[in-house]
Write a protein that holds these residues in place. Sequence first.
Motif, PDB file in Angstrom:
ATOM      1  N   ASN A 111       4.037   2.594  -8.840  1.00 22.31           N
ATOM      2  CA  ASN A 111       3.243   1.462  -9.321  1.00 22.31           C
ATOM      3  C   ASN A 111       4.097   0.284  -9.771  1.00 22.31           C
ATOM      4  OD1 ASN A 111       0.764   2.770  -8.866  1.00 22.31           O
ATOM      5  ND2 ASN A 111       0.915   3.857 -10.813  1.00 22.31           N
ATOM      6  N   ALA A 137      -9.044  -2.588  -1.811  1.00 28.70           N
ATOM      7  CA  ALA A 137      -8.926  -3.281  -3.104  1.00 28.70           C
ATOM      8  C   ALA A 137      -7.557  -3.924  -3.248  1.00 28.70           C
ATOM      9  CB  ALA A 137      -9.184  -2.301  -4.246  1.00 28.70           C
ATOM     10  N   LEU A 138      -6.526  -3.221  -2.813  1.00 29.30           N
ATOM     11  CA  LEU A 138      -5.179  -3.785  -2.900  1.00 29.30           C
ATOM     12  C   LEU A 138      -5.031  -4.979  -1.965  1.00 29.30           C
ATOM     13  CD1 LEU A 138      -2.324  -3.617  -4.068  1.00 29.30           C
ATOM     14  CD2 LEU A 138      -1.728  -2.048  -2.213  1.00 29.30           C
ATOM     15  N   ASP A 159      -7.903   5.297   0.713  1.00 32.45           N
ATOM     16  CA  ASP A 159      -8.674   5.135  -0.520  1.00 32.45           C
ATOM     17  C   ASP A 159      -8.017   4.103  -1.429  1.00 32.45           C
ATOM     18  OD1 ASP A 159     -10.399   7.044   0.381  1.00 32.45           O
ATOM     19  OD2 ASP A 159      -9.458   8.705  -0.707  1.00 32.45           O
ATOM     20  N   GLY A 160      -8.693   3.025  -1.660  1.00 27.43           N
ATOM     21  CA  GLY A 160      -8.161   1.979  -2.520  1.00 27.43           C
ATOM     22  C   GLY A 160      -7.372   0.917  -1.791  1.00 27.43           C
ATOM     23  N   LYS A 161      -7.169   1.093  -0.476  1.00 29.22           N
ATOM     24  CA  LYS A 161      -6.367   0.117   0.263  1.00 29.22           C
ATOM     25  C   LYS A 161      -7.050  -1.243   0.330  1.00 29.22           C
ATOM     26  CE  LYS A 161      -3.823  -0.565   4.572  1.00 29.22           C
ATOM     27  NZ  LYS A 161      -3.525  -0.045   5.926  1.00 29.22           N
ATOM     28  N   TRP A 168       0.828  -1.209   0.000  1.00 32.64           N
ATOM     29  CA  TRP A 168       0.000   0.000   0.000  1.00 32.64           C
ATOM     30  C   TRP A 168       0.863   1.261   0.000  1.00 32.64           C
ATOM     31  CZ3 TRP A 168      -3.947   2.168  -1.633  1.00 32.64           C
ATOM     32  CH2 TRP A 168      -4.446   3.358  -1.094  1.00 32.64           C
ATOM     33  N   ALA A 193       0.256   3.900  -2.865  1.00 33.75           N
ATOM     34  CA  ALA A 193      -0.208   5.237  -2.485  1.00 33.75           C
ATOM     35  C   ALA A 193       0.828   6.300  -2.803  1.00 33.75           C
ATOM     36  CB  ALA A 193      -0.548   5.263  -0.996  1.00 33.75           C
ATOM     37  N   THR A 196      -6.658  -7.865  -3.624  1.00 41.10           N
ATOM     38  CA  THR A 196      -5.805  -8.329  -4.729  1.00 41.10           C
ATOM     39  C   THR A 196      -4.627  -9.137  -4.198  1.00 41.10           C
ATOM     40  OG1 THR A 196      -6.394  -6.379  -6.034  1.00 41.10           O
ATOM     41  CG2 THR A 196      -4.421  -7.602  -6.702  1.00 41.10           C
TER      42      THR A 196
END
Length: 612
Positions: free
Chosen positions: A412, A491-492, A487-489, A404, A408, A495
């Motif tokens: 990427n 989902a990661l 935000d989006g953690k 993360w 973040a 995954t």
Amino acid sequence: MNLLWLTIVLPLIGYLLLAFSRGRWSENLAAAVGVGSVGLAALVTAYAGMEFMENGRQAFSLPLWTWMSVGNFHIDFTLVLDGLSLTMLSVVTGVGFLIHMFASWYMRGEEGYSRFFAYTNLFIASMVVLVLSDNLLMMYLGWEGVGLCSYLLIGFYYSDPKNGAAAIKAFVVTRVGDVFLAFALFILYNELGTLNFREMVELAPAHFAAGNNMLMWATLMLLGGAVGKSAQLPLQTWLADAMAGPTPVSALIHAATMVTAGVYLIARTHGLFLMTPEVLHLVGIVGAVTLVLAGFAALVQTDIKRVLAYSTMSQIGYMFLALGVQAWDAAIFHLMTHAFFKALLFLASGSVILACHHEQNIFKMGGLRKSIPLTYASFLVGGAALAALPVITAGFYSKDEILWGAAAGGHNILMLAGLAGAFLTSVYTFRMIFIVFHGKEQIHAHPGKGITHHLPLIVLMILSTFVGALIVPPLAGVLPESDFGHDGKMALEITSGVVAVVGILIAAWLWLGKRRLVTAVSNSAPGRFFGTWWFHAWGFDWLYDKVFIKPFLGIAWLLKRDPLNGMMNIPAILSRLSGRGLLLSENGYLRWYVASMSIGAVVVLALLMVLR
């Protein structure tokens, strides 16, 4: 916390007692001193930790004496306890105590029983010096101490020349990194006039504000020292061969403590690295590349300890990746959880090795889950934590914090490398577990017995689950806050969990059901090529042999005849040759004199005609 010095003195006393006993003590007495000294150090650490928490987590400094004072050069022997050093100290003494306890069972009957504990006690003392130092030179003292102990313990079974060669290799390769670290010391003292960590961070912004690039060189040298000790690219070649030592050594030095010293060094000097963002980014790249390369190498190993060795390289690569993306807390959190589950896996592998009569080839094992159930459970829990199985393992929480932090922070590519490494980790970890504990039994195993065998495995199993993730290192105020948001953690995390589970399922499909497919692929031309390439760790040993070792041996061969001494003989040789030449001209033969005068006359006439 005034008793903090005992964490060094207690194991040091244990080392001295065991060393001067010269192996005359019984195994029980040697174990009592060796294990007891580290256990007492762990109790002192726990007491100091409770005081630290009660005092509001304020950093504590304990000056002991002045170590060096020459002109303006002043170095104190001072111990510092803050959230970072407390975390590392707890790992060194706490996990170290459990490993010592297991070693008292594992090393029974071995020649040099007390010598083993003397070395490990000296290692603990050196590691504590490294961790509690308030300046870079004192850290360097502990840094070299653990390097010496690593050499002694890798070559513990010195009667086998291969073990001696492995010890020398580890010593030489890590010394390369240590030279870089020494350069960093010289640069920083020359520029800042101090080696104290706090003073360096305070003085550096003003001193290097005018575009002085020496700080970049200093942090590059610090990175060089870190990659040497932590077995990261390009100085990673020594760690796999270090498995020549006893298995508890692999758990203590080459998984839980010493190899994470490079991570600790960078975290401790984070203020300098923040001023050189290019070098800090390089730290992340080094970690990402190492974790992927080591993952592929682990995928084809046949020695149970070498699988875990390459796994260690890979996991420390995650820590470097976290440091590079400024996920400081995540790096230290993973350092701690990794110590739990990797120590568990190494100790469990030691139990397997003894149960299988010192056999280490996983393909000569099989079906061991029924004969050694506690060891099987240890491998399942430790392997699940290593593979970061979601929710229930400590490795999931620490590894996801790293991923993360990379995502973040906008890194990427590093995040994708981390996910790729997570997939490889799941595959090779459960490949090992399925081959060793499932399938047809090929060897009759004898389970380990006794509390010194069971208790360390059980405690480390508990710490490798989500229980270990509940232990949050008290790093506030020591390392910069890493607030990446949320935000989006989720989902990661999903995954990452899916990647881990898919890797385990693929390993089960291949090594529990489709072994013929694995055999066919490995016997194909591409399979043989990549299998051989990865088995030999991408050929770095071959490359270094051609680029460094062979030229060095060639130069040594030339120098063994002492060419400088030969050059000193050149005047005498010329004198002898000129004497022989003169003897030819004064030989007493009349015809020689007439011929020489005639030749001279012809030469003179020829010159006169040419000059005309």
